[in-house]
Design a protein around this motif. Structure first.
Motif, short mmCIF file in Angstrom:
data_model
loop_
_atom_site.label_atom_id
_atom_site.label_comp_id
_atom_site.label_asym_id
_atom_site.label_seq_id
_atom_site.Cartn_x
_atom_site.Cartn_y
_atom_site.Cartn_z
N ILE A 55 -9.69 -5.12 -1.04
CA ILE A 55 -8.60 -4.98 -1.38
C ILE A 55 -7.99 -6.01 0.39
CG2 ILE A 55 -7.05 -3.58 -0.95
CD1 ILE A 55 -9.36 -1.63 -1.60
N ALA A 57 -5.36 -5.54 2.04
CA ALA A 57 -5.03 -4.71 3.27
C ALA A 57 -6.20 -4.28 4.08
CB ALA A 57 -4.34 -3.25 2.91
N LEU A 58 -7.49 -4.16 3.29
CA LEU A 58 -8.60 -3.95 4.59
C LEU A 58 -8.54 -4.62 4.83
CD1 LEU A 58 -11.53 -1.46 2.90
CD2 LEU A 58 -9.35 -0.65 4.38
N ASN A 213 2.54 4.64 -3.87
CA ASN A 213 3.44 3.66 -4.94
C ASN A 213 2.77 3.01 -5.87
OD1 ASN A 213 5.26 1.72 -4.95
ND2 ASN A 213 4.30 0.60 -2.68
N THR A 216 4.28 -0.30 -7.34
CA THR A 216 3.88 -1.46 -6.77
C THR A 216 2.06 -1.66 -6.88
OG1 THR A 216 3.77 -0.73 -4.77
CG2 THR A 216 6.39 -1.72 -5.74
N MET A 217 1.35 -1.15 -7.39
CA MET A 217 0.28 -1.28 -7.27
C MET A 217 -0.20 -2.42 -8.62
SD MET A 217 -1.99 1.79 -6.46
CE MET A 217 -0.77 3.33 -6.66
N LEU A 222 -0.29 -5.36 -2.47
CA LEU A 222 0.27 -4.38 -2.31
C LEU A 222 1.31 -3.96 -1.35
CD1 LEU A 222 -3.46 -2.26 -0.89
CD2 LEU A 222 -2.13 -1.73 -2.75
N SER A 223 1.78 -3.02 -1.61
CA SER A 223 2.70 -3.62 -1.00
C SER A 223 3.50 -3.69 0.79
CB SER A 223 4.43 -2.14 -1.72
OG SER A 223 3.59 -0.99 -0.82
N SER A 224 2.10 -3.11 0.97
CA SER A 224 1.97 -3.79 3.00
C SER A 224 0.97 -4.81 3.13
CB SER A 224 1.40 -2.30 3.14
OG SER A 224 -0.33 -2.33 2.95
N GLY B 493 -8.00 2.36 6.75
CA GLY B 493 -8.46 2.29 5.66
C GLY B 493 -8.53 2.97 4.16
N ASP B 496 -5.44 2.48 3.11
CA ASP B 496 -5.02 1.10 2.43
C ASP B 496 -6.09 1.63 1.21
OD1 ASP B 496 -5.17 -0.52 5.59
OD2 ASP B 496 -3.37 0.22 4.05
N GLY B 499 -4.26 3.29 -1.54
CA GLY B 499 -2.59 2.61 -1.98
C GLY B 499 -1.52 3.28 -1.50
N GLN B 500 -1.92 4.09 -0.55
CA GLN B 500 -0.45 4.85 -0.12
C GLN B 500 0.37 3.74 0.17
OE1 GLN B 500 -1.72 8.01 0.33
NE2 GLN B 500 -0.10 9.19 1.41
N TRP B 501 1.41 4.66 -0.25
CA TRP B 501 3.39 4.28 -0.04
C TRP B 501 3.00 3.86 0.97
CZ3 TRP B 501 7.18 4.25 -3.99
CH2 TRP B 501 8.54 4.03 -3.57
N SER B 502 3.61 2.82 1.17
CA SER B 502 3.64 2.13 3.14
C SER B 502 5.47 2.84 3.14
CB SER B 502 3.30 0.82 2.91
OG SER B 502 4.70 0.10 3.82
N TYR B 505 8.06 0.58 3.55
CA TYR B 505 8.26 -0.32 2.35
C TYR B 505 9.70 -1.21 2.90
CZ TYR B 505 8.97 -1.73 -2.80
OH TYR B 505 9.28 -2.36 -3.48
N ASP B 508 10.47 -3.74 5.45
CA ASP B 508 9.15 -4.68 4.81
C ASP B 508 10.44 -5.33 3.78
OD1 ASP B 508 5.77 -3.73 4.59
OD2 ASP B 508 7.29 -4.69 5.91
#
Lengths: 224, 755
Positions: A55, A57-58, A213, A216-217, A222-224, B493, B496, B499-502, B505, B508
């Protein structure tokens, strides 16, 4: 897409897992988590460490190793087991996630205390890697070093000093009458609870699994 | 110098125009002052009563008061208010318990009483709290995250309040006992629109002293700002309606449509002007001195144009400021930035002071119409409806928040709704066709005084009593800090991981658009990373200059960092912490622990300038890498070359010079100091001593060396108790005083090298 039939078959079991800890969870949220699980595992039934390490983002997280390990740690499965697993299925995944559910606002004080203890236990397990029930100075030092590792400018000595200072603090608050030559073994779980007793764990350490989300996964993106 | 003089000049000019404009806007019951525009009152040249006979000698000494009367009085007022402000802070204890606004009002009352007794007219009321709203840029872009919530509270909340209060007051009016039956529904609604506006000035004053948690603060403050849109619309709508004999449903719809136009129009204008300003400043690299002028002029223009179209001027100025903050800040020089910030703070401070001041004055000097029933019920309803409103609104919005507002937060929100100058100004400008205007004015003043005094003073103990979640400005234990940070990382962590919705979003997305298009147009050399790198370069140069400047002395002691001797394992801990150590540890922790996505911006109080800590952090890291890359060279000589030292200075000093102590710790082991300075540090512990070394070198220290153990003996004798327990520690991070806390950007005397 996820394996819908398999999911429905076990839904009651999943709800039971999460509910067992006084959390309430909706089916929606379990479904979200399941979708996420499927994505992480590439539609297999089990997740391995590599899946989680992929992942992106981590990557910025200084304690990602510990977080990932926590998923595979048997102690977090509420089953009095020790050791670690190589792979986890959705139930174990859910079990670990259940540590982060927000507490029901209708819960009684005892229930809240139990929940809080669980969350603290999770944190404690993250530090206590050798599972001897105490966080020793070395373990603490590792933790602090990792925390400060991102800045890149902190010397290990400074990190060590800080860890030492922290240990001292715990020692002085919890065992106030130590004789000069006593050896302070390490932070036990009770001491750990004691230091953190001012913090509102229940709200700080909880996630609402509402806003996934999923659109978009993609695996790894990821979206972030 | 030239810049500052220039800007103050323009500012004073603006101030005056403001006053006069506002003075002439409504039927503010004053003044000869408001009438005349020019400061140059045509002097009746020394009344020539005997024209023909007397030979006119050249007057050696004349006085011509009317000529300077207006600016003179204005200046006196401003000075008086500022003196009052100084006075409060001299005696610190008062300001803890009584918010500044109360004190100012009291002084205003006194002065008003004086004036009343000599039958003087009070000067025009300043509604220039507009400038005050520049405080917003400090809270800036993170606002976006709570934007919706703020809007929700502001719009819906104010609507709820006005309508609720209006209707209940109307109900009261029906009771003959109070003798106010002649007030019809429209007028009641108008009045309630006036008093439901929460005032940012008052709130800011109170809240920042109480240091509630930032979420709360942002919501309340944001609500205050944005409810201006609602208030203006409602006010206009109702005042229009109040003059109409009959109201029809279509008018209501028009009102709603108007509301949107007002609000959104205000924002649109603000953004437009912001962009124009940004575009203009793209080309100002050769004319740095007038950059602040652009900022002020454009924002004022935004305000005026919005007033022209009768849309929400405050919204316009807010959005203008936001936009400008983002783009303009990158285009202008650092010094302009500082100038702007300082000027704004100054003006904001003054205007805030003056407003409350005048409130007091006008209270005494106007004729009041008092009606017990009406006024008391107004107070009651204001309170009740706000409470109810908050309750209902939070219930609706809580599911969308990660940290829901609990009951205590809600109480804080409700109680913190102070009314202030906005209501006052609106009440004053009520058209005279409303029969009971005086009553309304009186009631408004009563409400304002009540909320500011009673609620303002009592909010602090109440909040402490019910223990609302406060911002944590106090030092916690190290453990708590570490573990809290750990928790945050864990949470991030896990988020992330699943996959939590940022929540960012959309932000961004906007940032991408921004980077690709907007920045290219609006920013000079619109590189993506320009701000930080540019800042770094500027800082680096300034560092260099600073070293040269400080060559003459005032270089402080080196930190004598003595850490625990590595030989000692945890068994033999007999140490104790000094408070200074703890602080330093905390600083290291907070500055180095990886900062994950912050949900709220750290609010640092209205008297503090914004924090550039992030850029400084990056700066320090770069310093560290540079140092490391230079390290092989330093092996050769223990006397480190001067150029090398230049790089190892931390970034410029700020108001928080104490915290800079942490930076000294980022040294390499092998950077030593000159022989001269070194021995002198051994005798320094825990006290910031200043050694003026003739060399410009800042002595750097080795960490954790055993050799420095001898200093513990002296330390133990000196050790002050921190109440942390009986252990005494070997480790002392003494408080190193870095070279004078100079303002970062106000270094050298101009001419050349405008950075």
């Amino acid at each position: 897409m996820y394996n819908y039939r398999y999911y429905c078959k076990n839904l009651h079991k999943y709800i039971h897992i999460v509910d067992v800890c006084f959390f309430t969870v909706s089916q929606e949220q379990i479904k979200n988590l399941y979708q996420r699980f499927q994505q992480l595992s590439g539609n297999h039934e089990k997740i391995s460490r590599d899946d989680l390490e992929r992942i992106p983002a981590l990557n910025n997280n200084p304690i990602r190793k510990q977080i990932i390990t926590a998923f595979f740690d048997k102690r977090n499965q509420h089953q009095n087991d020790v050791g670690s697993l190589d792979e986890i299925g959705f139930e174990q995944f859910l079990m670990v996630m259940s540590h982060f559910r927000p507490v029901n606002s209708t819960a009684t004080e005892e229930e809240k205390a139990i929940v809080r203890k669980q969350k603290l236990r999770f944190l404690f397990n993250m530090h206590d890697t050798d599972n001897d029930g105490i966080i020793t100075l070395d373990e603490y030092r590792t933790v602090v070093e990792e925390l400060l590792s991102q800045s890149g400018a902190i010397e290990t000595e400074v990190a060590r000093s800080i860890a030492d200072a922290a240990m001292l603090e715990v020692a002085s608050t919890n065992v106030p009458h130590m004789a000069p030559d006593d050896f302070y073994e390490g932070i036990t779980f009770e001491h750990f609870e004691q230091i953190l007793k001012g913090i509102e764990m229940e709200s700080r350490m909880s996630i609402r699994f509402l806003d996934m989300n999923t659109a978009t996964m993609r695996c790894g993106k990821l979206s972030s | 110098m030239l810049t500052e003089g220039g800007s103050t000049g323009t500012l004073l000019f603006i101030c005056m125009i403001l006053i006069l404009l506002h003075g002439s806007r409504g039927e503010i019951p004053s003044k000869p002052i408001a009438a005349t525009i020019l400061p140059f009152v045509k002097p009746n040249d020394g009344v020539q009563t005997y024209p023909e006979d007397q030979k006119n000698n050249l007057p050696v000494f004349t006085m011509n008061y009317p000529r300077i009367q207006i600016p003179f009085e204005i200046t006196l007022w401003v000075l008086l208010a500022s003196f009052a402000k100084i006075g409060f802070h001299v005696y610190h204890k008062i300001t803890i318990w009584v918010p500044e606004s109360c004190l100012l009002i009291s002084i205003g009352l006194i002065v008003g009483a004086i004036m009343h007794s000599v039958h003087e007219e009070p000067p025009a009321v300043l509604t220039s709290n507009v400038f005050f709203l520049y405080m917003l840029p400090l809270i800036v872009l993170d606002f976006v995250a709570v934007f919706m919530q703020v809007f929700w509270f502001a719009v819906v909340g104010t609507l709820w309040n006005s309508i609720g209060i209006g209707i209940s007051l109307f109900a009261i009016c029906q009771i003959p006992a109070f003798g106010v039956q002649d007030i019809n529904l429209q007028e009641n609604l108008l009045f309630s629109a006036i008093i439901s506006a929460v005032d940012p000035v008052a709130v800011l004053n109170v809240f920042e002293d109480v240091s509630v948690n930032e979420q709360l603060y942002i919501v309340v403050f944001g609500e205050c700002l944005f409810n201006d849109a609602v208030t203006v619309v409602l006010y206009n709508m109702f005042s229009f309606v109040a003059e109409m004999p009959v109201v029809e449903p279509v008018d209501v719809f028009i009102g709603v449509a108007r509301f949107f136009i007002v609000g959104l129009g205000g924002m649109a204008f603000g953004i437009l002007f912001g962009f124009v300003a940004a575009f203009t400043t793209r080309f100002t690299s050769k004319v740095r001195e007038i950059e602040p002028l652009f900022v002020f002029m454009y924002s004022y223009l935004a305000y005026l144009v919005a007033e022209l179209f009768a849309i929400s001027s405050i919204m316009a100025i807010i959005t203008c400021a936001l936009t400008m903050k983002y783009y303009v800040e990158e285009n202008v020089s650092q010094r302009s930035c500082t100038t702007i910030r300082h000027v704004i703070k100054m003006v904001a401070s003054i205007s805030e002071t003056l407003i409350f001041f005048f409130l007091g004055v006008v209270t005494i000097t106007t004729d009041h119409e008092w009606n017990w029933g009406y006024i008391l019920f107004t107070l009651l309803f204001a309170f009740v409806w706000r409470g109810l409103g908050i309750l209902v609104l939070t219930q609706i919005i809580n599911p969308f928040r990660t940290i829901p507002f609990n009951m205590k937060d809600q109480f804080g929100l409700a109680y913190g709704g102070l009314r202030g100058a906005v209501s006052f100004a609106l009440a004053f400008t009520l058209p005279d066709t409303i029969g009971r205007k005086q009553l309304f004015v009186t009631a408004t003043i009563a409400v304002i005084l009540f909320t500011v005094f009673l609620q303002g003073i009592s909010i602090r103990p109440l909040i402490e009593f019910i223990n609302v979640r406060r911002t944590n400005r106090n030092l916690e234990t190290i453990n708590v800090e570490i573990h809290c940070r750990l928790m945050e990382h864990t949470m991030a962590g896990i988020e992330d991981l699943c996959g939590q919705w940022s929540r960012f979003y959309w932000k961004d997305k906007f940032m991408k658009f921004n980077n690709r298009i907007l920045r290219k147009i609006l920013i000079r050399d619109g590189r993506a990373e320009s701000s930080i790198v540019a800042l770094y370069k500027k800082l680096e140069l300034q560092n260099a200059m600073e070293i040269l400047d400080t060559a003459s002395g005032n270089i402080s002691a080196a930190p004598s960092i003595v850490s625990l001797s590595p030989n000692v394992d945890s068994s033999k801990l007999q140490k104790k912490f000094l408070a200074a150590d703890l602080r330093n540890i905390h600083d290291i922790l907070s500055k180095n622990m990886y900062k994950i996505r912050e949900r709220t911006v750290a609010y640092r109080g209205k008297h503090a300038l914004p924090n550039d800590s992030q850029t400084r952090e990056i700066l320090i890291r770069r310093h560290a890498t540079i140092r490391r890359s230079l390290r092989p060279r330093s092996f050769q000589s223990s006397n480190v070359p001067r150029t090398h030292k230049y790089f190892s200075l931390p970034a410029g000093k700020s108001l928080e010079s104490r915290f800079d102590a942490a930076r000294w710790h980022y040294t390499d082991d092998h950077e030593t100091l000159s022989e001269v300075a070194y021995p002198s540090q051994r005798s320094r512990f825990g006290k910031p001593a200043r050694s003026s070394s003739s060399k410009a070198m800042i002595p750097l220290h080795r960490l954790g060396t055993l050799e420095e153990v001898p200093s513990t003996d002296v330390l133990n004798e000196e050790s002050s108790s921190t109440g942390q327990g009986v252990f005494r520690t070997n480790s002392s991070y003494s408080d190193s005083r870095v070279p004078h806390p100079r303002r970062l950007y106000s270094l050298f005397d101009d001419n050349n090298s405008e950075l």
